[in-house]
Design a protein around this motif. Structure first.
Motif, mmCIF file in Angstrom:
data_model
loop_
_atom_site.group_PDB
_atom_site.id
_atom_site.type_symbol
_atom_site.label_atom_id
_atom_site.label_comp_id
_atom_site.label_asym_id
_atom_site.label_seq_id
_atom_site.Cartn_x
_atom_site.Cartn_y
_atom_site.Cartn_z
ATOM 1 N N GLY A 205 36.608 79.145 13.532
ATOM 2 C CA GLY A 205 35.579 79.198 12.273
ATOM 3 C C GLY A 205 36.290 78.938 10.911
ATOM 4 O O GLY A 205 35.606 78.986 9.984
ATOM 5 N N VAL A 206 37.397 78.326 11.130
ATOM 6 C CA VAL A 206 38.109 77.877 9.868
ATOM 7 C C VAL A 206 37.416 76.473 9.239
ATOM 8 O O VAL A 206 37.455 75.512 10.008
ATOM 9 C CB VAL A 206 39.673 77.823 9.712
ATOM 10 N N THR A 207 37.123 76.728 8.220
ATOM 11 C CA THR A 207 36.201 75.252 7.555
ATOM 12 C C THR A 207 37.050 74.777 6.366
ATOM 13 O O THR A 207 37.760 75.486 5.719
ATOM 14 C CB THR A 207 34.877 75.442 7.047
ATOM 15 N N PRO A 208 36.821 73.480 6.070
ATOM 16 C CA PRO A 208 37.706 72.843 4.962
ATOM 17 C C PRO A 208 36.967 73.070 3.665
ATOM 18 O O PRO A 208 37.564 72.695 2.503
ATOM 19 C CB PRO A 208 37.892 71.519 5.282
ATOM 20 N N GLY A 209 36.115 73.801 3.458
ATOM 21 C CA GLY A 209 35.384 74.149 2.349
ATOM 22 C C GLY A 209 34.348 72.889 1.982
ATOM 23 O O GLY A 209 33.818 72.329 2.884
ATOM 24 N N PRO A 210 34.261 72.768 0.791
ATOM 25 C CA PRO A 210 33.206 71.731 0.390
ATOM 26 C C PRO A 210 33.743 70.251 0.725
ATOM 27 O O PRO A 210 34.822 70.162 0.966
ATOM 28 C CB PRO A 210 33.132 71.732 -1.060
ATOM 29 N N ILE A 211 32.630 69.629 1.265
ATOM 30 C CA ILE A 211 32.991 67.949 1.810
ATOM 31 C C ILE A 211 32.932 67.224 0.490
ATOM 32 O O ILE A 211 32.141 66.835 0.154
ATOM 33 C CB ILE A 211 32.158 67.688 2.805
ATOM 34 N N ASP A 212 34.203 66.991 0.255
ATOM 35 C CA ASP A 212 34.534 66.536 -1.449
ATOM 36 C C ASP A 212 35.386 65.482 -1.186
ATOM 37 O O ASP A 212 35.784 64.857 -2.484
ATOM 38 C CB ASP A 212 34.873 67.561 -2.433
ATOM 39 N N GLY A 213 36.129 65.058 -0.234
ATOM 40 C CA GLY A 213 37.117 63.881 -0.199
ATOM 41 C C GLY A 213 38.493 64.282 -0.695
ATOM 42 O O GLY A 213 39.148 63.397 -0.622
ATOM 43 N N ILE A 214 38.692 65.636 -0.839
ATOM 44 C CA ILE A 214 39.914 66.041 -1.555
ATOM 45 C C ILE A 214 40.630 66.971 -0.487
ATOM 46 O O ILE A 214 39.987 67.788 0.091
ATOM 47 C CB ILE A 214 39.970 66.805 -2.690
ATOM 48 N N GLY B 16 42.845 69.275 0.103
ATOM 49 C CA GLY B 16 43.396 70.643 -0.576
ATOM 50 C C GLY B 16 43.869 71.427 0.570
ATOM 51 O O GLY B 16 43.748 71.381 1.660
ATOM 52 N N PRO B 17 44.259 72.820 -0.024
ATOM 53 C CA PRO B 17 44.686 73.742 0.679
ATOM 54 C C PRO B 17 43.846 74.343 1.839
ATOM 55 O O PRO B 17 44.175 74.672 2.758
ATOM 56 C CB PRO B 17 44.801 74.982 -0.501
ATOM 57 N N ARG B 18 42.272 74.153 1.637
ATOM 58 C CA ARG B 18 41.348 74.875 2.545
ATOM 59 C C ARG B 18 41.270 73.676 3.490
ATOM 60 O O ARG B 18 41.220 74.011 4.749
ATOM 61 C CB ARG B 18 40.163 74.928 1.863
ATOM 62 N N THR B 19 41.451 72.634 3.232
ATOM 63 C CA THR B 19 41.488 71.430 4.244
ATOM 64 C C THR B 19 42.551 71.583 5.155
ATOM 65 O O THR B 19 42.547 71.401 6.510
ATOM 66 C CB THR B 19 41.230 70.052 3.670
#
Length: 164
Positions: free
Chosen positions: A104-113, A115-118
């Motif tokens: 269930g771990v997602t990278p957060g917004p799909i923004d092309g960056i 970052g730590p969440r990705t």
């Protein structure tokens, strides 16, 4: 041609050219091929199988005709924190869509960056795949088979990002 100017390789060879052959074979798709840079018996068998299917002489040697018949064996880009662009957006989409499989771990917004969440989502994916958990998307991570038929992370993200 997707593998221009590649030297002939065969059983016993090692190195980056062998990795290119192995990536190309995985993209046929032959998900049993391990991308380790060692042209051993398993790679030889995969080459022979590919050659037979392509109507080539099944000699296990990757020369000009076999190179021409194989898909592009170039590497996918190395992705890590700080990387950005369309390939990261595509990775984030795949990680989001499959997140329920790897905790269930997602990278957060799909923004092309990237970052730590990705990175956290990549680490969860790597843990699910039972590979080295380092938050970096390299050959080992790109090669992870997904539960979709004949799909790997790299094919799900998109082979248009192969760095030839």
């Amino acid at each position: 041609m997707s593998n221009p100017g590649q030297p002939t390789v065969q059983q016993g060879d090692t190195g980056t050219t062998v990795r290119r052959v192995q990536r190309a074979l995985r993209r046929t798709p032959n998900l049993s091929v391990v991308v380790d840079g060692i042209f051993g018996p398993a790679t030889h068998a995969a080459v022979v199988e590919f050659q037979q299917g392509a109507g080539l002489v099944p000699d296990g040697i990757v020369g000009p005709l076999t190179w021409a018949a194989l898909p592009d064996g170039g590497p996918m880009p190395l992705l890590h924190e700080g990387t950005h662009g369309p390939v990261v957006s595509s990775l984030q989409t795949v990680l989001t869509n499959g997140a329920d499989q790897w905790g269930g771990v997602t990278p957060g917004p799909i923004d092309g960056i990237f970052g730590p969440r990705t990175r956290e989502a990549v680490e969860a994916f790597q843990g699910w795949a039972l590979i080295t958990v380092d938050g970096v998307v390299g050959d080992q991570t790109w090669s992870v088979p997904l539960h979709a038929a004949n799909a790997t992370l790299e094919s799900a993200v998109g082979l248009e990002y192969v760095a030839s």
